[in-house]
Design a protein around this motif. Structure first.
Motif, short mmCIF file in Angstrom:
data_model
loop_
_atom_site.label_atom_id
_atom_site.label_comp_id
_atom_site.label_asym_id
_atom_site.label_seq_id
_atom_site.Cartn_x
_atom_site.Cartn_y
_atom_site.Cartn_z
N GLY A 235 0.84 -1.20 0.00
CA GLY A 235 0.00 0.00 0.00
C GLY A 235 0.87 1.25 0.00
N HIS A 236 0.28 2.38 0.38
CA HIS A 236 0.95 3.66 0.20
C HIS A 236 1.23 4.44 1.48
N ASP A 237 0.81 3.91 2.65
CA ASP A 237 0.83 4.75 3.85
C ASP A 237 2.18 4.73 4.57
N SER A 259 5.14 -3.86 -3.76
CA SER A 259 4.42 -2.98 -4.70
C SER A 259 4.66 -1.49 -4.43
N GLU A 260 3.59 -0.75 -4.11
CA GLU A 260 3.69 0.71 -3.99
C GLU A 260 4.46 1.17 -2.74
N MET A 261 4.84 0.25 -1.85
CA MET A 261 5.60 0.69 -0.68
C MET A 261 7.10 0.74 -1.00
N THR A 302 -3.33 0.10 2.28
CA THR A 302 -4.33 0.72 1.36
C THR A 302 -4.72 -0.33 0.34
N ASN A 303 -5.39 0.09 -0.76
CA ASN A 303 -5.51 -0.79 -1.90
C ASN A 303 -4.08 -1.05 -2.39
N CYS A 304 -3.80 -2.08 -3.15
CA CYS A 304 -4.70 -2.92 -3.91
C CYS A 304 -4.69 -4.34 -3.34
N ILE A 305 -5.82 -4.79 -2.78
CA ILE A 305 -5.89 -6.15 -2.24
C ILE A 305 -6.49 -7.07 -3.30
N ALA A 393 4.29 6.84 -16.12
CA ALA A 393 3.81 6.67 -14.74
C ALA A 393 2.48 5.92 -14.73
N GLY A 394 1.99 5.64 -13.53
CA GLY A 394 0.67 5.04 -13.39
C GLY A 394 0.68 3.69 -12.73
N CYS A 395 -0.17 2.82 -13.24
CA CYS A 395 -0.44 1.56 -12.54
C CYS A 395 -0.06 0.36 -13.38
N ASP A 396 0.19 -0.73 -12.67
CA ASP A 396 0.30 -2.02 -13.32
C ASP A 396 -1.03 -2.76 -13.12
N GLY A 422 4.51 5.33 -9.42
CA GLY A 422 3.39 4.39 -9.33
C GLY A 422 3.84 2.97 -9.63
N CYS A 423 2.90 2.04 -9.52
CA CYS A 423 3.31 0.63 -9.67
C CYS A 423 3.50 0.23 -11.13
N ALA A 424 3.22 1.14 -12.08
CA ALA A 424 3.49 0.86 -13.50
C ALA A 424 4.95 0.48 -13.73
N GLN A 447 5.88 6.77 -5.54
CA GLN A 447 4.52 6.24 -5.64
C GLN A 447 3.73 7.02 -6.70
N CYS A 448 2.48 6.58 -6.94
CA CYS A 448 1.68 7.25 -7.97
C CYS A 448 1.50 8.74 -7.68
N ASN A 449 1.35 9.09 -6.37
CA ASN A 449 1.20 10.51 -6.02
C ASN A 449 2.46 11.31 -6.33
N TRP A 481 -3.10 3.31 -16.62
CA TRP A 481 -3.98 3.58 -15.47
C TRP A 481 -4.65 2.30 -15.02
N TYR A 482 -5.10 2.30 -13.79
CA TYR A 482 -5.90 1.17 -13.29
C TYR A 482 -7.06 1.68 -12.43
N GLU A 483 -6.72 2.42 -11.37
CA GLU A 483 -7.82 2.80 -10.49
C GLU A 483 -7.92 4.32 -10.30
N GLN A 484 -8.63 4.75 -9.26
CA GLN A 484 -9.08 6.13 -9.22
C GLN A 484 -7.99 7.13 -8.82
N LYS A 485 -6.89 6.64 -8.25
CA LYS A 485 -5.81 7.59 -7.99
C LYS A 485 -5.20 8.04 -9.31
N ALA A 486 -5.20 7.13 -10.27
CA ALA A 486 -4.70 7.51 -11.60
C ALA A 486 -5.62 8.55 -12.23
FE1 FSO Z 1 -0.72 0.96 -8.04
FE2 FSO Z 1 -2.84 0.04 -6.75
FE3 FSO Z 1 -0.48 3.65 -6.59
FE4 FSO Z 1 -2.97 2.54 -7.54
S1 FSO Z 1 -0.77 -0.24 -6.16
S2 FSO Z 1 -2.67 0.71 -8.72
S3 FSO Z 1 -2.95 4.15 -9.06
O1 FSO Z 1 -3.31 1.54 -5.98
O2 FSO Z 1 -2.35 3.76 -6.31
O3 FSO Z 1 -0.01 2.79 -8.29
#
Ligand code: FSO
Ligand code: SF4
Length: 541
Positions: A235-237, A259-261, A302-305, A393-396, A422-424, A447-449, A481-486
């Protein structure tokens, strides 16, 4: 159920039977209702502000966490979501009792009901309750952007950085999503405004992270496993990570990121922990195999579980907005110290992780580090050693079509440098793409942020090269992109005037054809093609 908020939505249209992410219809319904009552609470809070009354910080925090809870694969725990609905309704009633002029409030601000009515109410307030597909598309674009914004605001709040103006905007806008008098043009303007606040919230989080933990710096991160038991944190925290590192000191338990940590390793403050050994595995979607072979407990901040396999479900813990039924949730709000002793005790009885990779990866290229290298970079651009930067940038994600990004990275001309966040990054951060005059060809900001860092870098380069427009820079945007943070990252880039962003592996299903064409006409947003075609498009080769 109907949900189309993420890139993996069924058939690129919408999940209707159950979520590709694993979300079941009963959970989807409670998430829809949670969003609805949160809009009601936001409307009451907004009206109170208009009447010059103050809104307690706790209310804004509740709204942030509610939105975060409904982000893709953050929380699958129906009971936890139901209890958030109860708390939100209670808070809303409290606020409502102080609102003097209630005439302009939407129905959501007044609705209340017993738990047995939740399901029925949920069925009438979901995404499809807006009939006009363009209005629906814009409302959802804004709502998803706000979800991403809320996630980042919550992380900043965890580090003591809260901006009441951002919260007021978020709540006002969330309430506006229910306002039938707003036209498509009004909503388009509101989506762009959301992007402006997206820049602000990412700047706030950047300030929170760097003030607490220092500026990320070039760092080599080990990807092999050691021989002591470990805890894997995902996660991201970063505040959760800090508390875990403190509590695992001298316990004989190591801590690894997933992942994002991973970018946590780039912060100076975390380098003092000798038991913070490295990163284990890859992006979120690989967790089924990787959590199994890790052997120790896993903390999802956080997500992604991904719905866990039975083989490790008893080792999965959640905290913050994350949740999974049957997995222990570690409580703790803003400013509170969480108690991770149960996870640490659990780890002591586990086997050490099985090493699945050897070697290191390099990162830490957030804005301060890149600006410290500015002379070297400007020289490389001026001499022609670097011809292009490619923001990837972005998501995987799970889709096989995402192999495009690995192939694209491999096919890039040798004078191109990837800027990522980000996890991309996991699609190409272990390819050993080499360097240009000592500058690595993959610069990972975090991270994505930390896409915010990429924007800061672009604005700095624009200044150094004396350009009038950010789009004159030799930068290509090819974002996954994948989810809403993107979504908030995308809206933030649009608000900064970035044009011609390519978005993949597919365009969002929630963009109606008309909304998609507005984005194409005004911002040059486009999808991706084949690697071969895109190489020709971007590099003419
Ligand atoms: Fe990835 Fe998941 Fe960070 Fe997202 S771990 S997909 S955009 O949560 O938030 O990059
Ligand atoms: Fe489907 Fe994505 Fe919604 Fe999950 S979050 S139900 S995969 S659209």
């Amino acid at each position: 159920m109907f949900c189309y908020q993420c890139q993996e939505t069924a058939g690129c249209k919408g999940c209707t039977i159950s979520g590709v992410c694993g979300k079941q219809p009963d959970v989807a319904a409670m998430q829809d209702l949670l969003i609805y009552v949160t809009k009601g609470l936001s409307a009451a809070a907004t009206q109170l502000r208009e009447e010059n009354s103050s809104v307690p910080a706790e209310t804004s925090r509740m709204i942030l966490t509610n939105l975060f809870t409904t982000i893709t694969n953050a929380n699958f725990d129906k009971e936890a979501i139901i209890s958030r609905i109860h708390e939100t309704l209670k808070r809303k009633e409290e606020l409502l009792s102080s609102v003097k002029n209630q005439d302009s409030l939407p129905e959501a601000a007044f609705w209340n009901g017993k738990e047995e009515t939740f399901e029925e109410k949920a069925s009438s307030v979901g995404v499809l309750s807006t009939e006009n597909e363009d209005i629906r598309s814009l409302r959802e674009l804004i709502t998803y952007g706000l979800k991403g914004l809320a996630a980042y605001a919550k992380h900043a709040a965890a580090l003591g950085k809260e901006n009441p103006e951002i919260n007021a905007f978020l709540e006002h806008t969330l309430a506006d999503v229910l306002n039938d008098s707003l036209s498509a043009d009004d909503l388009t303007a509101l989506a762009l405004k959301t992007g402006e606040y997206g820049v602000q919230v990412m700047a706030l989080l950047d300030e929170a992270n760097t003030q607490a933990y220092g500026n990320p710096e070039i760092t080599k991160v080990k990807i092999s496993a050691g021989n002591r038991p470990g805890i894997l944190i995902s996660g991201h925290d970063l505040r959760d990570l800090e508390m875990l590192l403190e509590q695992t000191k001298d316990t004989g338990v190591d801590v690894y990121t997933h992942s994002e940590m991973l970018p946590a390793h780039y912060y100076p403050a975390f380098k003092k922990y000798s038991h913070f050994v490295g990163n284990y595995g890859n992006a979120w979607w690989k967790q089924k195999e990787e959590f199994e072979s890790f052997h120790g407990p896993i903390l999802m901040t956080t997500n992604c579980i991904v719905p866990p396999k039975d083989s490790y479900k008893d080792r999965l813990y959640t905290t913050g907005a994350a949740g999974y039924p049957g997995c222990p949730h570690i409580p703790g709000g803003v400013g509170e110290t969480k108690d991770f002793s149960a996870i640490i005790e659990h780890a002591k009885h586990c086997q050490p992780p099985k090493s699945i990779e050897e070697g290191e990866i390099t990162g830490g290229f957030a804005h301060a580090q890149v600006l410290a290298l500015a002379d070297q970079i400007v020289e490389a651009v001026t001499s022609g050693a670097i011809k292009k930067f490619v923001v990837m940038a972005g998501c995987d994600g799970r889709a096989a079509s995402r192999n495009y990004y690995t192939d694209f990275a491999k096919a890039l001309p040798k004078d191109a440098v990837i800027l990522t966040a980000g996890c991309a990054k996991y699609k190409y951060n272990k390819l050993n793409l080499g360097d240009i005059n000592g500058i690595p060809r993959v610069l990972d900001a975090g991270q994505c942020n930390d896409s915010y860092s990429l924007a800061v870098i672009a604005l700095k380069l624009k200044e150094v090269f004396g350009l009038d427009d950010i789009n004159q820079l030799p930068i290509i945007y090819n974002i996954a992109w994948y989810e809403q943070k993107a979504v908030i990252v995308l809206l933030a880039l649009l608000s900064l005037g970035v044009k011609n962003i390519h978005l993949g592996p597919t365009l969002p299903a929630f963009l109606s054809p008309n909304v998609a064409s507005v984005l194409t006409e005004n911002f040059g947003i486009a999808g991706i093609g084949t690697v071969e075609d895109d190489m020709k498009l971007f590099f003419g080769e």
